[in-house]
Design a protein around this motif. Structure first.
Motif, PDB file in Angstrom:
ATOM      1  N   TYR A 162      -3.617   0.333  -9.664  1.00 53.70           N
ATOM      2  CA  TYR A 162      -3.232  -0.740  -8.763  1.00 53.70           C
ATOM      3  C   TYR A 162      -2.344  -1.711  -9.526  1.00 53.70           C
ATOM      4  N   ARG A 179     -11.757  -5.330  -4.893  1.00 52.60           N
ATOM      5  CA  ARG A 179     -11.507  -4.016  -5.478  1.00 52.60           C
ATOM      6  C   ARG A 179     -12.510  -2.986  -4.953  1.00 52.60           C
ATOM      7  N   SER A 180     -13.737  -3.418  -4.687  1.00 48.99           N
ATOM      8  CA  SER A 180     -14.775  -2.491  -4.212  1.00 48.99           C
ATOM      9  C   SER A 180     -14.446  -1.912  -2.839  1.00 48.99           C
ATOM     10  N   ASP A 201      -6.017  -1.086   7.505  1.00 47.15           N
ATOM     11  CA  ASP A 201      -7.261  -0.355   7.275  1.00 47.15           C
ATOM     12  C   ASP A 201      -8.106  -0.942   6.149  1.00 47.15           C
ATOM     13  N   TYR A 202      -7.526  -1.798   5.321  1.00 47.18           N
ATOM     14  CA  TYR A 202      -8.229  -2.325   4.157  1.00 47.18           C
ATOM     15  C   TYR A 202      -8.878  -3.684   4.385  1.00 47.18           C
ATOM     16  N   LEU A 262     -11.562  -0.731  -2.024  1.00 47.62           N
ATOM     17  CA  LEU A 262     -10.491   0.243  -2.200  1.00 47.62           C
ATOM     18  C   LEU A 262     -11.047   1.579  -2.671  1.00 47.62           C
ATOM     19  N   PRO A 263     -10.363   2.664  -2.332  1.00 47.05           N
ATOM     20  CA  PRO A 263     -10.836   3.976  -2.788  1.00 47.05           C
ATOM     21  C   PRO A 263     -10.690   4.109  -4.300  1.00 47.05           C
ATOM     22  N   ASP A 264     -11.556   4.942  -4.876  1.00 47.59           N
ATOM     23  CA  ASP A 264     -11.432   5.241  -6.301  1.00 47.59           C
ATOM     24  C   ASP A 264     -10.132   5.997  -6.524  1.00 47.59           C
ATOM     25  N   LEU A 265      -9.498   5.734  -7.652  1.00 52.09           N
ATOM     26  CA  LEU A 265      -8.257   6.418  -7.984  1.00 52.09           C
ATOM     27  C   LEU A 265      -8.585   7.793  -8.548  1.00 52.09           C
ATOM     28  N   GLU A 266      -7.897   8.806  -8.048  1.00 51.03           N
ATOM     29  CA  GLU A 266      -8.204  10.180  -8.431  1.00 51.03           C
ATOM     30  C   GLU A 266      -7.385  10.659  -9.623  1.00 51.03           C
ATOM     31  N   THR A 281       0.837  -1.193   0.000  1.00 46.93           N
ATOM     32  CA  THR A 281       0.000   0.000   0.000  1.00 46.93           C
ATOM     33  C   THR A 281       0.876   1.250   0.000  1.00 46.93           C
TER      34      THR A 281
END
Length: 183
Positions: free
Chosen positions: A100, A87-88, A38-39, A90-94, A30
């Motif tokens: 990933y 995958r759901s 945290d994940y 995990l935060p969306d990539l900005e 990470t």
């Protein structure tokens, strides 16, 4: 090699047991290594589900406590197991440049002039930084290249490809099927 599960993302891997109270070393993939807990919960590569209850830095390593693991023998059953999350979770990539590692597997590699170079078979980290495992042709012997901006300057997930600038020492690699020099 089986097709990667696009719904699961590899976030780390357990190492050796640490001490006698069930702690275990962990390699975190990470962005903030100590934030891996945290994940969770995590699904291991053998199907077990585990939850990291605590994590601490010990020298250059991370050491984790896992729910239900109370002694060294139990911790050893986790050794070398890979930790996956959906995958759901995990935060969306900005950023467009963010991705990933799981998204890299299977990407076509090409040289700057567009010449095919192979595909990314895996992304590994043996402790000295990320490496891409390159499969030059289906079934051919794979090799590793550093996953750095200098070696892989462009990654286009949407187009399914990445540009690679191999270091000079890889230029002399034999083509698939050619015998290697025995210098």
């Amino acid at each position: 090699m089986p097709a990667p599960d696009q719904d699961r993302v590899l976030l780390g891997q357990f190492g050796a047991a640490h001490g006698i109270r069930g702690e275990i070393k962990i390699n975190s993939y990470t962005e903030e290594p100590a934030g891996i807990a945290d994940y969770g919960p995590f699904t291991l590569d053998d199907g077990r589900v585990v939850e990291i209850t605590a994590i601490r830095v010990q020298g250059d390593a991370l050491v984790a406590r896992v729910k239900g693991i109370g002694d060294r023998n139990a911790a050893e059953t986790l050794r070398n197991r890979k930790l996956f999350v959906d995958r759901s979770a995990l935060p969306d990539l900005e950023e467009e440049d963010d991705f990933y590692h799981a998204d890299l597997v299977g990407l076509a590699l090409e040289l700057e002039d567009g010449t095919p170079y192979g595909t990314i078979a895996s992304v590994q980290n043996f402790g000295a930084g990320d490496l891409i495992e390159v499969e030059p042709a289906p079934g051919a012997r794979t090799f590793y290249l550093p996953f750095t901006r200098a070696i892989v300057p462009t990654v286009d997930i949407k187009a399914g490809k990445a540009v690679v600038v191999p270091p000079p020492e890889t230029e002399a690699r034999p083509e698939p099927g050619e015998p290697e020099d025995e210098a």
